[in-house]
Design an enzyme around this catalytic site. Sequence first.
Site, short mmCIF file in Angstrom:
data_model
loop_
_atom_site.label_atom_id
_atom_site.label_comp_id
_atom_site.label_asym_id
_atom_site.label_seq_id
_atom_site.Cartn_x
_atom_site.Cartn_y
_atom_site.Cartn_z
N ARG A 13 0.84 -1.20 0.00
CA ARG A 13 0.00 0.00 0.00
C ARG A 13 0.87 1.25 0.00
O ARG A 13 2.06 1.19 0.30
CB ARG A 13 -0.91 0.03 1.25
CG ARG A 13 -1.93 -1.08 1.29
CD ARG A 13 -2.92 -0.89 2.43
NE ARG A 13 -2.29 -1.03 3.74
CZ ARG A 13 -2.90 -0.76 4.88
NH1 ARG A 13 -4.13 -0.29 4.88
NH2 ARG A 13 -2.28 -0.93 6.03
N GLY A 14 0.28 2.38 -0.33
CA GLY A 14 0.93 3.68 -0.20
C GLY A 14 2.23 3.81 -0.95
O GLY A 14 2.36 3.42 -2.12
N ARG B 61 -1.21 -6.46 8.14
CA ARG B 61 -2.61 -6.73 8.43
C ARG B 61 -3.49 -6.99 7.21
O ARG B 61 -4.31 -7.89 7.23
CB ARG B 61 -3.22 -5.56 9.23
CG ARG B 61 -2.72 -5.47 10.66
CD ARG B 61 -3.55 -4.46 11.44
NE ARG B 61 -3.12 -4.40 12.84
CZ ARG B 61 -2.21 -3.58 13.30
NH1 ARG B 61 -1.61 -2.73 12.47
NH2 ARG B 61 -1.88 -3.57 14.58
N ASN C 280 10.43 0.44 4.20
CA ASN C 280 9.36 1.43 4.06
C ASN C 280 8.30 1.34 5.16
O ASN C 280 7.74 2.34 5.56
CB ASN C 280 8.70 1.26 2.69
CG ASN C 280 7.37 1.97 2.59
OD1 ASN C 280 7.32 3.19 2.51
ND2 ASN C 280 6.28 1.20 2.61
N TYR D 143 3.93 13.40 17.70
CA TYR D 143 4.81 12.62 16.82
C TYR D 143 6.13 12.25 17.49
O TYR D 143 7.06 11.81 16.84
CB TYR D 143 5.08 13.44 15.55
CG TYR D 143 5.46 12.65 14.32
CD1 TYR D 143 4.52 11.86 13.67
CD2 TYR D 143 6.74 12.73 13.79
CE1 TYR D 143 4.86 11.15 12.52
CE2 TYR D 143 7.09 12.02 12.64
CZ TYR D 143 6.14 11.24 12.01
OH TYR D 143 6.48 10.55 10.87
N LYS E 119 12.39 7.87 13.52
CA LYS E 119 12.86 8.26 12.19
C LYS E 119 14.23 8.93 12.27
O LYS E 119 15.05 8.78 11.35
CB LYS E 119 11.84 9.19 11.54
CG LYS E 119 10.52 8.52 11.18
CD LYS E 119 10.69 7.42 10.15
CE LYS E 119 9.36 6.91 9.64
NZ LYS E 119 9.50 5.87 8.60
N THR F 35 -1.81 9.20 2.12
CA THR F 35 -1.92 7.74 2.10
C THR F 35 -2.85 7.30 3.23
O THR F 35 -3.26 8.10 4.07
CB THR F 35 -0.55 7.07 2.30
OG1 THR F 35 -0.07 7.38 3.62
CG2 THR F 35 0.46 7.56 1.27
#
Length: 260
Positions: free
Chosen positions: A26-27, A49, A101, A161, A168, A199
């Site tokens: 995905r994304g 998932r 990713n 965050y 990150k 996304t």
Amino acid sequence: MGSATPPSSGGGAFQGKVALITGGTRGIGRAVAERLAREGANLVLGYWRNVEAAREAEKRLFELGAEAISVRVHLGDEEGIRKLFGAAEERFGRVDYFVSNAASGVLRPSLELEARHFDWTMAVNARALLLGAREAARLMPRGGAVVAISSLGSQRVLPDYAAVGASKAALEALVRYLAVELAPLGIRVNGVSAGVVPTDALRHFPRGDEMLATARERTPAGRLVMPEDVAACVIFLLSPEAEMVRGQVLVVDGGYSLLV
């Protein structure tokens, strides 16, 4: 999961190569997978998932001429990472490119984070790169490449965050260390830091819609960064043209982070 022999892709810069992408169904990961498939690569996709998304991704990559398999693994588990790379080795015998990713994390203010929240986030986002690079180095011939996907939160303070941003930042530090340590093996390591990208992952942000609206208004390029924009930069860093780019994190945000 797996696919039958795909139709011919017609050749490309990555013809016959094997790419392993975590979060590849995905994304951004999916966009990278499709670009590589169009260029002739075969794919191993890690996911957690969404089984239906994995099946749909395999089908699409097959249509693009790639042989692709998806493997359900938990990247916070060392055994899951070994399982993913083991599947690549069993199917293709090697991995030419590793794109780290997949990401996860708990979105809360710093003082509301529990130790388990922080540990989970660091394991999936940063430790998985380290362990994945170790597995990749075992299977990767000279000329291979690793690209890790980061975000602006590694350098800037974003609401709720803290755990993800710290993970990150750790990921970007690992990019630099791995670039030096894997260079003698003929393996390049770099990162891509993406801006605000629409996304499914953004739906989990407490103020996701607000983030998108703000990004649209203040991005000098005049539009949002799309998964395909990030994928294009990943493809460059995987390519031989980026031979002398080592340990760098390329920011893809349309100029968003240039403004105060």
